[in-house]
Enzyme design. Structure first.
Site, PDB file in Angstrom:
ATOM      1  N   SER A 217      60.860   4.259  95.436  1.00  0.00           N
ATOM      2  CA  SER A 217      59.480   4.235  95.904  1.00  0.00           C
ATOM      3  C   SER A 217      59.431   3.622  97.314  1.00  0.00           C
ATOM      4  CB  SER A 217      58.629   3.466  94.889  1.00  0.00           C
ATOM      5  OG  SER A 217      57.286   3.799  95.033  1.00  0.00           O
ATOM      6  N   LYS A 221      61.909   4.405 100.646  1.00  0.00           N
ATOM      7  CA  LYS A 221      61.637   4.620 102.080  1.00  0.00           C
ATOM      8  C   LYS A 221      62.556   3.703 102.879  1.00  0.00           C
ATOM      9  CE  LYS A 221      56.625   4.654 100.890  1.00  0.00           C
ATOM     10  NZ  LYS A 221      56.473   5.891 100.177  1.00  0.00           N
ATOM     11  N   GLN A 263      50.042  11.280  99.433  1.00  0.00           N
ATOM     12  CA  GLN A 263      50.018  10.201 100.412  1.00  0.00           C
ATOM     13  C   GLN A 263      50.315  10.777 101.798  1.00  0.00           C
ATOM     14  OE1 GLN A 263      52.961   7.009  99.872  1.00  0.00           O
ATOM     15  NE2 GLN A 263      51.385   5.563 100.528  1.00  0.00           N
ATOM     16  N   GLU A 271      47.460   1.270 104.024  1.00  0.00           N
ATOM     17  CA  GLU A 271      47.903   0.635 102.771  1.00  0.00           C
ATOM     18  C   GLU A 271      48.836  -0.549 103.001  1.00  0.00           C
ATOM     19  OE1 GLU A 271      49.564   3.283  99.792  1.00  0.00           O
ATOM     20  OE2 GLU A 271      50.569   1.626  98.798  1.00  0.00           O
ATOM     21  N   TRP A 315      51.338  12.538  94.433  1.00  0.00           N
ATOM     22  CA  TRP A 315      51.221  11.504  95.471  1.00  0.00           C
ATOM     23  C   TRP A 315      52.490  11.409  96.328  1.00  0.00           C
ATOM     24  CZ3 TRP A 315      47.340   9.351  97.719  1.00  0.00           C
ATOM     25  CH2 TRP A 315      47.470   8.138  98.417  1.00  0.00           C
ATOM     26  N   HIS A 351      57.619   7.268  87.148  1.00  0.00           N
ATOM     27  CA  HIS A 351      58.031   6.879  88.491  1.00  0.00           C
ATOM     28  C   HIS A 351      59.176   5.854  88.411  1.00  0.00           C
ATOM     29  CE1 HIS A 351      57.685   6.321  92.738  1.00  0.00           C
ATOM     30  NE2 HIS A 351      57.076   5.146  92.703  1.00  0.00           N
TER      31      HIS A 351
END
Ligand SMILES: *[C@@H]1O[C@H](CO)[C@@H](O)[C@H](O)[C@H]1NC(C)=O
Ligand SMILES: *[C@@H]1O[C@H](CO)[C@@H](O)[C@H](O)[C@H]1NC(C)=O
Ligand SMILES: *[C@@H]1O[C@H](CO)[C@@H](O)[C@H](O)[C@H]1NC(C)=O
Ligand SMILES: *[C@@H]1O[C@H](CO)[C@@H](O)[C@H](O)[C@H]1NC(C)=O
Ligand SMILES: *[C@@H]1O[C@H](CO)[C@@H](O)[C@H](O)[C@H]1NC(C)=O
Ligand SMILES: CC(=O)N[C@H]1CO[C@H](CO)[C@@H](O)[C@@H]1O
Length: 403
Positions: A217, A221, A263, A271, A315, A351
């Site tokens: 998640s 990144k 997103q 965010e 998302w 997830h």
């Protein structure tokens, strides 16, 4: 005399041409235009064309192009990754029979900061020195018992609660709260310091040519940015990194325009603080960026990259991730090592819950890049989402053979 003048003219012309990089690309990279005027480009930027317009035709051109991409991404999106600090120290201490702590000190000027990671040696030791996987916040993929796991609490380096986290963490204690790096780049700096410390610590018994990095998640990144900005990382495994990771900003915007709840850059900059403050300026106009995230992945090439995604969450931008990474794959193909990059996106799981169906692919990449065993990593392009990606529309470049 006349002849000499003509000769001088020819020599001068050659020198100018050479500066532009049309000749002698091997020794000097073409100059990246300064005072760049960003132009509107609605499709993914061509990996194989320099900003100057000249083509990338050789492997040494590509090295130059990677430098250009690295510099652009630091300027417009991620912020600057500082070089190795003047002083790096490492202290290795036993916590329990299989668990050790590595404390890394970094000094720049009058400031010193330190952080610790945990190294877990698993139950079935293989040949030493051991390969290791640096896992942001702990591994959420299965790691073979012959590899060590290095648990990296990245939030200590740069906090990421919300906008109030900007400039908070030991990275900013060292470089100042207004340092341009967003959290993902600050964490990447932390990963590089872990590798520095491992190189200085023979007692840790880690093979620093066999280092993997992973995270899921937001940490996915981060793992992709770490792999992109440190050539010592042999295998990069971003898991469910979605937008801001393996997705492309332009493609995620296209999904949103099509009515899908994905997103996007404009949401992500509100965010959290994962990116440089400068990126906020482009979050509503990603078409102006002279790159997209296929070129973030491109910085990993020709090293190993396995992108793990989840088709079950809109998302994350499942179509965007697929299109972006299909486009990135052309770079490994151009370098003659297509098998060094794989993309596996399946659905039907929560997830960051790694499903068994992806296990053979993961183990093949770990075998090949960390355990030094022969493994078949060819044609890894799993896609459960269905929506086709039109490369002619979005990634309309010819893939050269770079030699
Ligand atoms: C060109 O680059 C390659 C790879 O870095 C190097 O081996 C070669 O010697 C270089 N050639 C010249 C003429 O600089
Ligand atoms: C955003 O753009 C404005 C206008 O060009 C500029 O003044 C400002 O410095 C930029 N902000 C950042 C953080 O780069
Ligand atoms: C770029 O061009 C497209 C298509 O003409 C347009 O929709 C978009 O608003 C433009 N983007 C910017 C940042 O100017
Ligand atoms: C490697 O795996 C690919 C994809 O699963 C398959 O198509 C190919 O036949 C395999 N190659 C070998 C040599 O097993
Ligand atoms: C893909 O995009 C190209 C260029 O926009 C278009 O000509 C072509 O019809 C598209 N193909 C499909 C299958 O939609
Ligand atoms: C059996 C099952 O639930 N299959 C689903 C797996 O996920 C894909 C994509 O998310 C769906 O299309 C399938 O229906």
């Amino acid at each position: 005399m006349k002849f000499l003048l003509i000769l001088l003219f020819v020599v001068q012309t050659l020198a100018i041409v050479s500066k532009k990089g049309i000749y002698a690309r091997n020794s000097t990279c073409p100059t990246t235009p300064t005072n760049l005027v960003l132009t509107n480009q609605t499709t993914l930027p061509d990996p194989f064309t320099f900003l100057s317009g000249s083509p990338v035709t050789t492997l040494s051109d590509w090295k130059c192009r990677q430098d250009e991409i690295s510099s652009l991404m630091q300027t417009y999106e991620l912020g600057t990754k500082p070089p190795k600090p003047s002083i790096v120290t490492a202290a290795f201490t036993e916590v329990s029979a299989s668990t050790y702590s590595l404390t890394i000190g970094c000094t720049e000027g009058t400031k010193t900061v330190s952080f610790s990671v945990t190294i877990t040696y698993q139950s079935t030791p293989g040949p030493s020195p051991y390969p290791a996987i640096i896992a942001y916040g702990g591994a959420s993929i299965p790691v073979p018992a012959t590899a060590a796991i290095i648990t990296f609490n990245n939030d200590i380096i740069a906090a990421e609660n919300d906008q109030s986290s900007r400039g908070v963490g030991i990275f900013y204690d060292l470089y100042g709260a207004t340092a341009s790096a967003g959290a993902t780049m600050a964490w990447a700096w932390g990963v590089s310091r872990i590798i520095d410390a491992l190189e200085m610590t023979p007692a840790a018994n880690i093979d620093t040519t066999k280092i993997g990095v992973t995270g899921c998640s937001r940490d996915g990144k981060g793992a992709l940015v770490a792999g992109a900005f440190d050539e010592r990382i042999a295998l990069t495994i971003p898991q469910e990194s979605g937008s801001g990771g393996s997705a492309c900003w332009r493609l995620s915007d296209a999904m949103m325009t099509a009515g899908q709840d994905v997103q996007t850059a404009s949401e992500i900059v509100r965010e959290n603080v994962w990116f440089s403050p400068t990126f906020t300026n482009y979050s509503n106009s990603v078409d102006l960026l002279p790159f997209d995230h296929h070129l973030l992945a491109a910085l990993v090439a020709p090293r190993g990259l396995l992108v793990i995604e989840n088709a079950a969450y809109l998302w994350l931008g499942p179509w965007s991730c697929y299109g972006c990474m299909m486009s990135a794959k052309t770079i490994w193909t151009a370098m003659g090592v297509p098998d060094n990059m794989g993309f596996s996106e399946v659905g039907n799981h929560s997830h960051c819950a790694f499903p068994a169906v992806q296990q053979p692919t993961l183990l093949a990449f770990i075998d090949k890049f960390l355990l030094g065993r022969p493994a078949n990593t060819s044609n890894v392009m799993d896609y459960d989402f269905g929506e086709p990606f039109n490369a002619t529309q979005w990634a309309n470049w010819a893939t050269p053979t770079l030699m």
